[in-house]
Write a protein that holds these residues in place. Sequence first.
Motif, short mmCIF file in Angstrom:
data_model
loop_
_atom_site.label_atom_id
_atom_site.label_comp_id
_atom_site.label_asym_id
_atom_site.label_seq_id
_atom_site.Cartn_x
_atom_site.Cartn_y
_atom_site.Cartn_z
N ARG A 1 0.83 -1.21 0.00
CA ARG A 1 0.00 0.00 0.00
C ARG A 1 0.87 1.25 0.00
O ARG A 1 0.68 2.17 -0.80
CB ARG A 1 -0.91 0.00 1.23
N ASP A 2 1.83 1.29 0.91
CA ASP A 2 2.69 2.47 1.03
C ASP A 2 3.50 2.71 -0.24
O ASP A 2 3.71 3.85 -0.64
CB ASP A 2 3.60 2.33 2.24
N ARG A 3 3.94 1.64 -0.85
CA ARG A 3 4.71 1.78 -2.09
C ARG A 3 3.84 2.37 -3.20
O ARG A 3 4.31 3.17 -4.01
CB ARG A 3 5.28 0.43 -2.51
N LEU A 4 2.58 1.97 -3.25
CA LEU A 4 1.68 2.50 -4.27
C LEU A 4 1.34 3.97 -4.05
O LEU A 4 1.13 4.72 -5.00
CB LEU A 4 0.38 1.69 -4.30
N LEU A 5 1.29 4.38 -2.79
CA LEU A 5 0.80 5.72 -2.47
C LEU A 5 1.90 6.71 -2.11
O LEU A 5 1.61 7.88 -1.85
CB LEU A 5 -0.19 5.63 -1.30
N ARG A 6 3.16 6.30 -2.11
CA ARG A 6 4.21 7.16 -1.57
C ARG A 6 4.57 8.37 -2.43
O ARG A 6 5.11 9.33 -1.93
CB ARG A 6 5.45 6.35 -1.26
N HIS A 7 4.32 8.34 -3.72
CA HIS A 7 4.64 9.47 -4.59
C HIS A 7 3.35 10.02 -5.20
O HIS A 7 2.93 9.57 -6.27
CB HIS A 7 5.60 9.05 -5.72
N PRO A 8 2.72 10.98 -4.52
CA PRO A 8 1.41 11.46 -4.98
C PRO A 8 1.39 11.91 -6.44
O PRO A 8 0.39 11.76 -7.12
CB PRO A 8 1.12 12.64 -4.05
N GLN A 9 2.51 12.43 -6.94
CA GLN A 9 2.53 12.89 -8.33
C GLN A 9 2.45 11.72 -9.32
O GLN A 9 2.04 11.91 -10.45
CB GLN A 9 3.76 13.76 -8.61
N ARG A 10 2.80 10.49 -8.90
CA ARG A 10 2.73 9.32 -9.79
C ARG A 10 1.60 8.36 -9.41
O ARG A 10 1.25 7.48 -10.19
CB ARG A 10 4.05 8.54 -9.73
N THR A 11 1.05 8.53 -8.24
CA THR A 11 0.05 7.59 -7.73
C THR A 11 -1.16 7.48 -8.65
O THR A 11 -1.68 6.39 -8.88
CB THR A 11 -0.38 7.97 -6.31
N GLY A 12 -1.62 8.58 -9.20
CA GLY A 12 -2.79 8.56 -10.07
C GLY A 12 -2.58 7.67 -11.28
O GLY A 12 -3.44 6.86 -11.64
N ARG A 13 -1.42 7.81 -11.93
CA ARG A 13 -1.13 6.97 -13.11
C ARG A 13 -0.96 5.51 -12.71
O ARG A 13 -1.42 4.60 -13.40
CB ARG A 13 0.12 7.49 -13.82
N LEU A 14 -0.32 5.29 -11.58
CA LEU A 14 -0.09 3.93 -11.09
C LEU A 14 -1.41 3.23 -10.77
O LEU A 14 -1.66 2.11 -11.22
CB LEU A 14 0.79 4.01 -9.84
N LEU A 15 -2.25 3.91 -10.03
CA LEU A 15 -3.55 3.33 -9.68
C LEU A 15 -4.46 3.21 -10.91
O LEU A 15 -5.25 2.28 -11.00
CB LEU A 15 -4.23 4.14 -8.58
N GLY A 16 -4.34 4.15 -11.83
CA GLY A 16 -5.12 4.07 -13.06
C GLY A 16 -4.78 2.81 -13.86
O GLY A 16 -5.67 2.11 -14.36
#
Length: 168
Positions: A81-96
């Motif tokens: 979870r933390d790895r997915l959410l740690r960089h807010p500027q990239r999190t949107g693309r990652l979760l998308g």
Amino acid sequence: GLQDAIAQAPVVLQEILAWTGGQPFLAHKLCALIWQQAHDQGTPILVSAGQEAIWVQQFVRDRLLHQWESQDEPEHLRTIRDRLLRHPQRTGRLLGQYQQILQQGQIPDDDSEESTELQLAGLVHKVGNTLQVKNPIYRAVFNESWVVHHLNHLRPYSQALVAWVASD
């Protein structure tokens, strides 16, 4: 170690491997939890032949999935979870991208930074030239609701914009 802890140990182990996708840490964790339960009750756990899949499913739900953030000891799911959410500027693309995998079952691996990060997090794996969720436990924890919640947190006005566009 399961042989003395639970009836039908070989079949239970196969069910554990199915739930964990063979992920070593999760498989070991489930085996240790089963062993601990048998040790605590002082007798092997009885599982009827033919009921192993149902028993393991319920055990996974009770001991890993239910309130997973508080039961994640030693920590594993929170690390993902933390790895997915740690960089807010990239999190949107990652979760998308992860959301596409959830919705479609698999997507072609495009060798993007997001694909690589999802694989390094251990959440997805490459099968042929496609990306798939690594196991049913990850799919249950990091499910569509979880993704939507975090995407909405990143983009608080997204629902209003979607509704506005849909209204023409």
